[in-house]
Motif scaffolding. Structure first.
Motif, PDB file in Angstrom:
ATOM      1  N   TRP A  81       2.758   8.160   5.767  1.00 32.19           N
ATOM      2  CA  TRP A  81       3.290   9.307   5.467  1.00 32.19           C
ATOM      3  C   TRP A  81       2.750   9.873   4.116  1.00 32.19           C
ATOM      4  CZ3 TRP A  81       6.623  12.656   8.449  1.00 32.19           C
ATOM      5  CH2 TRP A  81       7.105  12.245   9.469  1.00 32.19           C
ATOM      6  N   CYS A  82       2.494  11.340   3.919  1.00 30.22           N
ATOM      7  CA  CYS A  82       2.430  11.739   2.526  1.00 30.22           C
ATOM      8  C   CYS A  82       3.467  12.834   2.413  1.00 30.22           C
ATOM      9  CB  CYS A  82       1.209  12.434   2.456  1.00 30.22           C
ATOM     10  SG  CYS A  82       0.580  13.760   3.640  1.00 30.22           S
ATOM     11  N   GLN A  83       3.469  13.539   0.941  1.00 35.58           N
ATOM     12  CA  GLN A  83       4.534  14.259   0.767  1.00 35.58           C
ATOM     13  C   GLN A  83       3.984  15.652   0.350  1.00 35.58           C
ATOM     14  OE1 GLN A  83       6.225  14.415  -3.203  1.00 35.58           O
ATOM     15  NE2 GLN A  83       8.124  13.498  -2.263  1.00 35.58           N
ATOM     16  N   GLY A  84       4.281  16.782   1.215  1.00 35.33           N
ATOM     17  CA  GLY A  84       4.029  18.086   1.122  1.00 35.33           C
ATOM     18  C   GLY A  84       4.910  18.852   0.171  1.00 35.33           C
ATOM     19  N   PHE A  85       5.130  18.577  -1.184  1.00 33.33           N
ATOM     20  CA  PHE A  85       6.012  19.482  -2.056  1.00 33.33           C
ATOM     21  C   PHE A  85       4.967  20.206  -3.159  1.00 33.33           C
ATOM     22  CE2 PHE A  85      10.197  16.621  -1.512  1.00 33.33           C
ATOM     23  CZ  PHE A  85       9.982  16.730  -0.289  1.00 33.33           C
ATOM     24  N   SER A  86       4.561  19.670  -3.988  1.00 27.87           N
ATOM     25  CA  SER A  86       3.953  20.358  -5.057  1.00 27.87           C
ATOM     26  C   SER A  86       2.806  21.214  -4.640  1.00 27.87           C
ATOM     27  CB  SER A  86       3.354  19.131  -6.021  1.00 27.87           C
ATOM     28  OG  SER A  86       4.299  18.519  -6.837  1.00 27.87           O
ATOM     29  N   GLU A  87       2.633  22.304  -5.395  1.00 27.49           N
ATOM     30  CA  GLU A  87       1.690  23.210  -5.344  1.00 27.49           C
ATOM     31  C   GLU A  87       1.027  23.668  -6.601  1.00 27.49           C
ATOM     32  OE1 GLU A  87       3.115  26.667  -3.247  1.00 27.49           O
ATOM     33  OE2 GLU A  87       3.936  25.380  -1.257  1.00 27.49           O
ATOM     34  N   PRO A  88       0.064  24.506  -6.634  1.00 30.33           N
ATOM     35  CA  PRO A  88      -0.569  24.880  -7.837  1.00 30.33           C
ATOM     36  C   PRO A  88       0.218  25.398  -8.741  1.00 30.33           C
ATOM     37  CG  PRO A  88      -2.175  25.212  -6.111  1.00 30.33           C
ATOM     38  CD  PRO A  88      -0.904  24.837  -5.309  1.00 30.33           C
ATOM     39  N   ASP A  89       1.362  26.461  -8.223  1.00 29.09           N
ATOM     40  CA  ASP A  89       2.277  27.060  -8.991  1.00 29.09           C
ATOM     41  C   ASP A  89       3.593  26.599  -8.913  1.00 29.09           C
ATOM     42  OD1 ASP A  89       0.042  28.779 -10.329  1.00 29.09           O
ATOM     43  OD2 ASP A  89       0.052  29.857  -8.629  1.00 29.09           O
ATOM     44  N   ALA A  90       3.643  25.511  -8.282  1.00 30.22           N
ATOM     45  CA  ALA A  90       5.132  24.907  -8.213  1.00 30.22           C
ATOM     46  C   ALA A  90       5.117  23.395  -8.065  1.00 30.22           C
ATOM     47  CB  ALA A  90       5.595  25.378  -6.635  1.00 30.22           C
TER      48      ALA A  90
ATOM     49  N   GLY B 162       0.675  -1.120  -0.146  1.00 30.94           N
ATOM     50  CA  GLY B 162       0.053   0.056   0.032  1.00 30.94           C
ATOM     51  C   GLY B 162       0.784   1.240  -0.093  1.00 30.94           C
ATOM     52  N   ALA B 163       0.279   2.122   1.007  1.00 32.72           N
ATOM     53  CA  ALA B 163       1.323   3.434   0.960  1.00 32.72           C
ATOM     54  C   ALA B 163       2.548   3.349   1.728  1.00 32.72           C
ATOM     55  CB  ALA B 163       0.395   4.421   1.391  1.00 32.72           C
ATOM     56  N   GLN B 164       3.164   2.256   2.245  1.00 37.73           N
ATOM     57  CA  GLN B 164       4.119   2.271   3.140  1.00 37.73           C
ATOM     58  C   GLN B 164       5.221   2.470   2.543  1.00 37.73           C
ATOM     59  OE1 GLN B 164       3.930   2.179   6.331  1.00 37.73           O
ATOM     60  NE2 GLN B 164       1.788   1.942   6.234  1.00 37.73           N
ATOM     61  N   TYR B 165       5.407   2.424   1.090  1.00 42.19           N
ATOM     62  CA  TYR B 165       6.806   2.461   0.475  1.00 42.19           C
ATOM     63  C   TYR B 165       7.526   3.830   0.651  1.00 42.19           C
ATOM     64  CZ  TYR B 165       5.027   5.117  -3.416  1.00 42.19           C
ATOM     65  OH  TYR B 165       4.351   6.085  -4.301  1.00 42.19           O
ATOM     66  N   MET B 166       6.465   4.687   0.753  1.00 39.82           N
ATOM     67  CA  MET B 166       6.893   6.089   1.008  1.00 39.82           C
ATOM     68  C   MET B 166       7.675   6.348   2.223  1.00 39.82           C
ATOM     69  SD  MET B 166       4.752   9.724   0.560  1.00 39.82           S
ATOM     70  CE  MET B 166       4.474   9.287  -0.940  1.00 39.82           C
ATOM     71  N   GLY B 167       7.047   5.720   3.381  1.00 38.61           N
ATOM     72  CA  GLY B 167       7.881   5.928   4.613  1.00 38.61           C
ATOM     73  C   GLY B 167       9.196   5.035   4.705  1.00 38.61           C
TER      74      GLY B 167
ATOM     75  N   LEU C 141      10.778   6.865  13.546  1.00 38.97           N
ATOM     76  CA  LEU C 141      11.368   5.588  12.687  1.00 38.97           C
ATOM     77  C   LEU C 141      10.642   4.161  13.160  1.00 38.97           C
ATOM     78  CD1 LEU C 141      15.130   6.359  12.464  1.00 38.97           C
ATOM     79  CD2 LEU C 141      13.014   6.784  10.697  1.00 38.97           C
ATOM     80  N   PRO C 142      10.489   3.719  14.361  1.00 41.14           N
ATOM     81  CA  PRO C 142       9.713   2.502  14.778  1.00 41.14           C
ATOM     82  C   PRO C 142       8.374   2.367  14.223  1.00 41.14           C
ATOM     83  CG  PRO C 142      10.781   3.508  16.681  1.00 41.14           C
ATOM     84  CD  PRO C 142      11.020   4.500  15.529  1.00 41.14           C
ATOM     85  N   PRO C 143       7.442   3.349  14.390  1.00 41.60           N
ATOM     86  CA  PRO C 143       6.332   3.318  13.782  1.00 41.60           C
ATOM     87  C   PRO C 143       6.049   2.848  12.043  1.00 41.60           C
ATOM     88  CG  PRO C 143       6.133   5.076  15.078  1.00 41.60           C
ATOM     89  CD  PRO C 143       7.546   4.780  15.141  1.00 41.60           C
ATOM     90  N   ILE C 144       7.227   3.757  11.476  1.00 43.02           N
ATOM     91  CA  ILE C 144       7.403   3.141  10.049  1.00 43.02           C
ATOM     92  C   ILE C 144       7.768   1.592   9.804  1.00 43.02           C
ATOM     93  CG2 ILE C 144       8.716   3.485   7.945  1.00 43.02           C
ATOM     94  CD1 ILE C 144       8.849   6.590   8.804  1.00 43.02           C
ATOM     95  N   ALA C 145       8.783   1.273  10.648  1.00 45.79           N
ATOM     96  CA  ALA C 145       9.313  -0.112  10.636  1.00 45.79           C
ATOM     97  C   ALA C 145       8.168  -1.227  10.845  1.00 45.79           C
ATOM     98  CB  ALA C 145      10.503  -0.340  11.402  1.00 45.79           C
ATOM     99  N   HIS C 146       7.204  -0.635  11.743  1.00 43.16           N
ATOM    100  CA  HIS C 146       5.868  -1.839  12.047  1.00 43.16           C
ATOM    101  C   HIS C 146       4.765  -1.586  11.366  1.00 43.16           C
ATOM    102  CE1 HIS C 146       8.197  -1.299  16.222  1.00 43.16           C
ATOM    103  NE2 HIS C 146       8.465  -2.270  15.627  1.00 43.16           N
TER     104      HIS C 146
END
Length: 382
Positions: A124-133, A88-93, A114-119
Motif C-alpha cells: 500500500w501507499c499513502q496518498g495524502f501530501s500534495e505540492p501545496d498541502a 520492506g514496505a509492508q509496515y504501512m499495511g 485484510l488477508p492479502p496484507i496479513a499474507h
C-alpha cells in the motif's frame, strides 16, 4: 515497568532475532537501495514472517493474525525497525492501513483487503501530501466528484512512499466544500493500476523506490472505494496518523546502534572525548523516554482511545532522538580507528541512519505541527 513485556514477548523477540540472523544478510541496510537484491531479500523475508504468522500477530485470526497482544505486535515493530526494516514496505499495511480498515471498513472491504496484507502479498501507499498541502493537509486540492454509482478523481500527490511498487493507495480527496476546510474530505481505496494513475519516481538520499509523485487524471472508482462515510475522511485520517506516528519504532534502531558502539570501538572507546561519551549516554536515556511514550500511546490504543496529542508527544521525542542520536553516532564512527569488517559495517549502518534521520521531523507531519496539536490539547484541558 517491565520493559521485556513479559515471557511471551521475550520468546517472540528471540525468534525474530534468530530469523533475521538466518535470513537477512549482515550488510542489509533496507529494501530501497540501489541493489535490487535488497528489495528481493525484504520481499522473501516478509513472506517468511507471514507464513509463520509473525507479520501481524495481534490481528484477529479471521484476518490472518493469531489474536496476540498489542505488546507482541510492538515487539515485531521494534525488532524489524532495529534490523533496518526487512519487511520492506509492508509496515504501512500492517501498522495502520489494516487497523484502519478493520475499524472503518465494510465487511466486504475487510474481506478483500485484510488477508492479502496479513499474507504479505500486497503493498500500500499513502496518498495524502500534495505540492501545496503537506503539513497543512486540509488544504489539499485533489477532488473526487460523483459519477453514477462511483467517483472520478483528479489531482496530484507527492512524497508518496512505495507508489512505484504499490497495488493500492489509501487516498484522501475532497468530495464537497462548505464549512471548515476539514469538512468534505473522503478516504478512497484506489487501485494503482486504474486507468489515469501515473507514478513518477523522485530520486533522493533515501534511495530508489521510496518517494514518488502520483498523478490522477479522471480516475474512476466505484462506490465501494469509500472508507467510512463520504465527507468524514478527516476523522479517519486523525486516527490513521495516530497509528502511523507510533507505528515506526525509531527508538529501537537508535538504541541498537548506540549499544553497538562500545564493543565495535573496543579499547578505543575509553579514548573518546568525555563530552562525546556523555552525549552518547544521554541519547540512551532519551531512547528509554521515547520507548515509554510509545508504550503509553499503544496502551491507550488498546483500550480504544486514539488521542492525537499523545501520538504527537511521542513523535516529537522520537524524531528529535533520531536526529540527535545520528549526529552523536556519526562523530563516534568518525573516531573509530578500526579497519575490520565489523567497523566498516557499523559505519555504513550509522551513515544510513543519519540519512534517514533528516526526513524524520517532516514525515507524517512536521515537528511544528506536532507541537501545535500538543499545545491545543494542553490548552483545552486547562
Amino acid at each position: 515497568m517491565d520493559l521485556s513485556l513479559g515471557p511471551d514477548a521475550a520468546r517472540l523477540r528471540g525468534e525474530l532475532r534468530r530469523l533475521v540472523a538466518e535470513h537477512v544478510p549482515a550488510g542489509f541496510l533496507g529494501a530501497f537501495t540501489d541493489d535490487p537484491a535488497d528489495l528481493e531479500t525484504a520481499q522473501k523475508f516478509c513472506r517468511l514472517l507471514a507464513e509463520r504468522g509473525l507479520l501481524c500477530p495481534a490481528w484477529p485470526r479471521e484476518y490472518g493474525g493469531w489474536d496476540a497482544s498489542v505488546w507482541e505486535q510492538t515487539v515485531v515493530r521494534e525488532e524489524m525497525w532495529a534490523a533496518h526494516e526487512p519487511r520492506g514496505a509492508q509496515y504501512m499495511g500492517v501498522n495502520w492501513v489494516g487497523p484502519t480498515i478493520m475499524r472503518h471498513g465494510t465487511a466486504a472491504q475487510r474481506a478483500r483487503h485484510l488477508p492479502p496484507i496479513a499474507h504479505g502479498e500486497v503493498v500500500w501507499c499513502q496518498g495524502f501530501s500534495e505540492p501545496d498541502a503537506g503539513s497543512d493537509l486540509a488544504a489539499l486540492r485533489t477532488a473526487a466528484r460523483p459519477d453514477g454509482d462511483g467517483w472520478r478523481i483528479t489531482g496530484q500527490k507527492v512524497w508518496t512512499s512505495y507508489a512505484v511498487m504499490a497495488q493500492w493507495c489509501f487516498l484522501l480527496a475532497r468530495t464537497s466544500r462548505g464549512g471548515r476546510r476539514q469538512d468534505g474530505l473522503t478516504v478512497l481505496l484506489v487501485p494503482m493500476d486504474a486507468p489515469g494513475v501515473e507514478v513518477r519516481p523522485i530520486r533522493s538520499l533515501l534511495g530508489p523506490h521510496h518517494l514518488n509523485e502520483v498523478f490522477l487524471d479522471d480516475v474512476r472508482v466505484g462506490a465501494d472505494a469509500v472508507l467510512g462515510e463520504a465527507g468524514g475522511g478527516w476523522g479517519v485520517v486523525q486516527e490513521v496518523l495516530s497509528f502511523e506516528r507510533v507505528g515506526i519504532a525509531r527508538y529501537a534502531r537508535c538504541e541498537r546502534l548506540l549499544q553497538a558502539a562500545p564493543p565495535v570501538l573496543g579499547g578505543a572507546w575509553d579514548d573518546l572525548p568525555a563530552d562525546l561519551r556523555g552525549r552518547w549516554a544521554r541519547m540512551l536515556a532519551h531512547c528509554r523516554r521515547a520507548r515509554l511514550l510509545a508504550y503509553r500511546v499503544i496502551a491507550l490504543q488498546a483500550e480504544g482511545r486514539v488521542r492525537p496529542q499523545d501520538a504527537a508527544a511521542y513523535r516529537i521525542a522520537v524524531t528529535r532522538l533520531d536526529q540527535e542520536s545520528a549526529e552523536v553516532l556519526m562523530e563516534i564512527a568518525a573516531l573509530d580507528p578500526g579497519g575490520g569488517e565489523e567497523s566498516r559495517l557499523f559505519r555504513r549502518r550509522v551513515e544510513e541512519h543519519w540519512r534517514y534521520s533528516h526526513a524524520s521531523t517532516v514525515a507524517s507531519g512536521s515537528t511544528d505541527v506536532q507541537r501545535i496539536l500538543l499545545a491545543r490539547a494542553l490548552l483545552a484541558a486547562r
